[in-house]
Design a protein around this motif. Structure first.
Motif, PDB file in Angstrom:
ATOM      1  N   GLN A   1       0.795  -1.309  -0.001  1.00  0.00           N
ATOM      2  CA  GLN A   1      -0.031   0.126  -0.024  1.00  0.00           C
ATOM      3  C   GLN A   1       0.946   1.350  -0.130  1.00  0.00           C
ATOM      4  OE1 GLN A   1      -3.186  -0.171  -0.374  1.00  0.00           O
ATOM      5  NE2 GLN A   1      -2.887  -2.578  -0.415  1.00  0.00           N
ATOM      6  N   THR A   2       2.156   1.319   0.428  1.00  0.00           N
ATOM      7  CA  THR A   2       3.065   2.239   0.448  1.00  0.00           C
ATOM      8  C   THR A   2       4.338   1.852  -0.044  1.00  0.00           C
ATOM      9  OG1 THR A   2       3.716   1.698   2.709  1.00  0.00           O
ATOM     10  CG2 THR A   2       1.769   3.229   2.746  1.00  0.00           C
ATOM     11  N   GLN A   3       5.431   2.983   0.294  1.00  0.00           N
ATOM     12  CA  GLN A   3       6.648   2.597  -0.041  1.00  0.00           C
ATOM     13  C   GLN A   3       7.468   1.657   0.909  1.00  0.00           C
ATOM     14  OE1 GLN A   3       8.414   3.427  -3.117  1.00  0.00           O
ATOM     15  NE2 GLN A   3       6.539   4.067  -3.697  1.00  0.00           N
ATOM     16  N   GLY A   4       6.815   1.389   2.030  1.00  0.00           N
ATOM     17  CA  GLY A   4       7.511   0.262   3.222  1.00  0.00           C
ATOM     18  C   GLY A   4       6.811   0.715   4.452  1.00  0.00           C
ATOM     19  N   ALA A   5       7.224  -0.070   5.390  1.00  0.00           N
ATOM     20  CA  ALA A   5       6.416   0.348   6.942  1.00  0.00           C
ATOM     21  C   ALA A   5       7.252  -0.188   7.894  1.00  0.00           C
ATOM     22  CB  ALA A   5       5.199  -0.467   6.708  1.00  0.00           C
ATOM     23  N   TYR A   6       7.013   0.384   9.051  1.00  0.00           N
ATOM     24  CA  TYR A   6       7.780  -0.146  10.243  1.00  0.00           C
ATOM     25  C   TYR A   6       6.667  -0.972  10.959  1.00  0.00           C
ATOM     26  CZ  TYR A   6      10.663   3.734   9.415  1.00  0.00           C
ATOM     27  OH  TYR A   6      11.310   4.844   8.703  1.00  0.00           O
ATOM     28  N   ASP A   7       7.133  -2.140  11.517  1.00  0.00           N
ATOM     29  CA  ASP A   7       6.274  -3.153  12.140  1.00  0.00           C
ATOM     30  C   ASP A   7       7.005  -3.442  13.458  1.00  0.00           C
ATOM     31  OD1 ASP A   7       3.957  -5.184  12.661  1.00  0.00           O
ATOM     32  OD2 ASP A   7       5.110  -6.823  11.469  1.00  0.00           O
ATOM     33  N   PRO A   8       6.313  -3.302  14.713  1.00  0.00           N
ATOM     34  CA  PRO A   8       4.979  -2.550  14.514  1.00  0.00           C
ATOM     35  C   PRO A   8       5.244  -0.949  14.276  1.00  0.00           C
ATOM     36  CG  PRO A   8       5.940  -2.667  16.793  1.00  0.00           C
ATOM     37  CD  PRO A   8       6.797  -3.618  15.742  1.00  0.00           C
ATOM     38  N   LYS A   9       4.272  -0.022  14.253  1.00  0.00           N
ATOM     39  CA  LYS A   9       4.315   1.289  13.890  1.00  0.00           C
ATOM     40  C   LYS A   9       4.588   2.215  15.390  1.00  0.00           C
ATOM     41  CE  LYS A   9       2.363   5.177  11.446  1.00  0.00           C
ATOM     42  NZ  LYS A   9       1.535   5.280   9.811  1.00  0.00           N
ATOM     43  N   THR A  10       4.245   1.584  16.404  1.00  0.00           N
ATOM     44  CA  THR A  10       4.357   2.094  17.776  1.00  0.00           C
ATOM     45  C   THR A  10       4.803   1.218  18.626  1.00  0.00           C
ATOM     46  OG1 THR A  10       2.602   3.866  17.156  1.00  0.00           O
ATOM     47  CG2 THR A  10       3.113   3.401  19.654  1.00  0.00           C
ATOM     48  N   VAL A  11       5.990   1.545  19.511  1.00  0.00           N
ATOM     49  CA  VAL A  11       6.516   0.894  20.436  1.00  0.00           C
ATOM     50  C   VAL A  11       6.531   1.779  21.794  1.00  0.00           C
ATOM     51  CG1 VAL A  11       8.628  -0.155  21.327  1.00  0.00           C
ATOM     52  CG2 VAL A  11       8.163  -0.092  18.623  1.00  0.00           C
ATOM     53  N   ASN A  12       5.894   0.735  22.777  1.00  0.00           N
ATOM     54  CA  ASN A  12       6.053   1.423  24.242  1.00  0.00           C
ATOM     55  C   ASN A  12       7.301   0.918  24.854  1.00  0.00           C
ATOM     56  OD1 ASN A  12       3.340   3.033  24.306  1.00  0.00           O
ATOM     57  ND2 ASN A  12       2.522   0.959  23.864  1.00  0.00           N
ATOM     58  N   LEU A  13       7.897   1.784  25.602  1.00  0.00           N
ATOM     59  CA  LEU A  13       9.299   1.366  26.194  1.00  0.00           C
ATOM     60  C   LEU A  13       9.507   2.051  27.319  1.00  0.00           C
ATOM     61  CD1 LEU A  13      11.800  -0.260  25.077  1.00  0.00           C
ATOM     62  CD2 LEU A  13      12.614   1.811  24.234  1.00  0.00           C
ATOM     63  N   GLN A  14      10.272   1.354  28.470  1.00  0.00           N
ATOM     64  CA  GLN A  14      10.494   2.022  29.596  1.00  0.00           C
ATOM     65  C   GLN A  14      11.910   2.654  29.604  1.00  0.00           C
ATOM     66  OE1 GLN A  14       8.902   1.758  32.794  1.00  0.00           O
ATOM     67  NE2 GLN A  14       7.267   0.765  31.281  1.00  0.00           N
ATOM     68  N   THR A  15      12.006   3.859  30.117  1.00  0.00           N
ATOM     69  CA  THR A  15      13.228   4.741  30.223  1.00  0.00           C
ATOM     70  C   THR A  15      14.318   3.757  30.329  1.00  0.00           C
ATOM     71  OG1 THR A  15      12.138   6.452  31.044  1.00  0.00           O
ATOM     72  CG2 THR A  15      14.523   6.575  31.254  1.00  0.00           C
ATOM     73  N   GLY A  16      15.412   3.958  29.452  1.00  0.00           N
ATOM     74  CA  GLY A  16      16.631   2.999  29.391  1.00  0.00           C
ATOM     75  C   GLY A  16      16.581   1.769  28.570  1.00  0.00           C
ATOM     76  N   GLY A  17      15.431   1.690  27.920  1.00  0.00           N
ATOM     77  CA  GLY A  17      15.329   0.463  26.890  1.00  0.00           C
ATOM     78  C   GLY A  17      15.797   0.715  25.658  1.00  0.00           C
ATOM     79  N   SER A  18      16.102  -0.195  25.046  1.00  0.00           N
ATOM     80  CA  SER A  18      16.451  -0.103  23.526  1.00  0.00           C
ATOM     81  C   SER A  18      15.659  -0.808  22.394  1.00  0.00           C
ATOM     82  CB  SER A  18      17.902  -0.772  23.484  1.00  0.00           C
ATOM     83  OG  SER A  18      19.004  -0.175  24.245  1.00  0.00           O
ATOM     84  N   VAL A  19      15.679  -0.159  21.373  1.00  0.00           N
ATOM     85  CA  VAL A  19      14.823  -0.782  20.002  1.00  0.00           C
ATOM     86  C   VAL A  19      15.847  -1.018  19.028  1.00  0.00           C
ATOM     87  CG1 VAL A  19      13.272  -0.310  18.343  1.00  0.00           C
ATOM     88  CG2 VAL A  19      12.813   0.617  20.710  1.00  0.00           C
ATOM     89  N   GLU A  20      15.658  -2.229  18.355  1.00  0.00           N
ATOM     90  CA  GLU A  20      16.562  -2.615  17.172  1.00  0.00           C
ATOM     91  C   GLU A  20      15.588  -2.528  16.161  1.00  0.00           C
ATOM     92  OE1 GLU A  20      19.193  -6.028  16.618  1.00  0.00           O
ATOM     93  OE2 GLU A  20      17.564  -6.867  16.265  1.00  0.00           O
ATOM     94  N   TRP A  21      16.008  -1.894  14.974  1.00  0.00           N
ATOM     95  CA  TRP A  21      15.290  -1.910  13.819  1.00  0.00           C
ATOM     96  C   TRP A  21      15.895  -3.085  12.807  1.00  0.00           C
ATOM     97  CZ3 TRP A  21      15.548   2.713  16.781  1.00  0.00           C
ATOM     98  CH2 TRP A  21      14.390   3.178  16.813  1.00  0.00           C
TER      99      TRP A  21
END
Length: 128
Positions: free
Chosen positions: A52-72
């Motif tokens: 439907q688009t050129q791309g997407a992030y899955d999930p679109k929203t991430v809830n995280l505690q302070t000090g936490g890390s996200v990997e794409w």
């Protein structure tokens, strides 16, 4: 023959200009990645293709505690994408499938991000 060569040179020049206007190309260009961390991620966001688009992030929203890390994790085989914070705090630059990028969030807040060349491709990290 000469007209074909000239046409080919013009096409190549236009392509180079368009790529330059989009920012860095995957694996190089004028973008320098920033905000990366070597931490172990609490959550993974997939960078995927989307019909439907050129791309997407899955999930679109991430809830995280302070000090936490996200990997794409880049999984889109067809197009390069970036993870570029709206506030400038992190930027993966354009990358292709197989790349990963980790950011640690040390302050509460909402961090919106996008792909630098696909404006409708957005996501956010909510840190509490």
């Amino acid at each position: 023959m000469i007209a074909g060569v000239i046409k080919g040179l013009i096409v190549a020049a236009v392509a180079a200009l368009l790529l330059g206007a989009c920012g860095a190309t995957a694996g190089g260009g004028d973008c320098t990645a920033k905000g990366a961390s070597a931490a172990t991620a609490a959550t993974t966001v997939k960078v995927i293709s989307d019909p439907q688009t050129q791309g997407a992030y899955d999930p679109k929203t991430v809830n995280l505690q302070t000090g936490g890390s996200v990997e794409w994790d880049w999984q889109d085989q067809g197009k390069p994408h970036s993870v570029t914070a709206d506030d400038g705090s992190f930027d993966s630059c354009l990358q292709n499938a197989g790349h990963t990028f980790v950011v640690t969030f040390t302050k509460p807040g909402t961090y919106s991000y996008r792909c630098s060349i696909h404006g409708q491709m957005t996501g956010r990290i909510v840190v509490t």
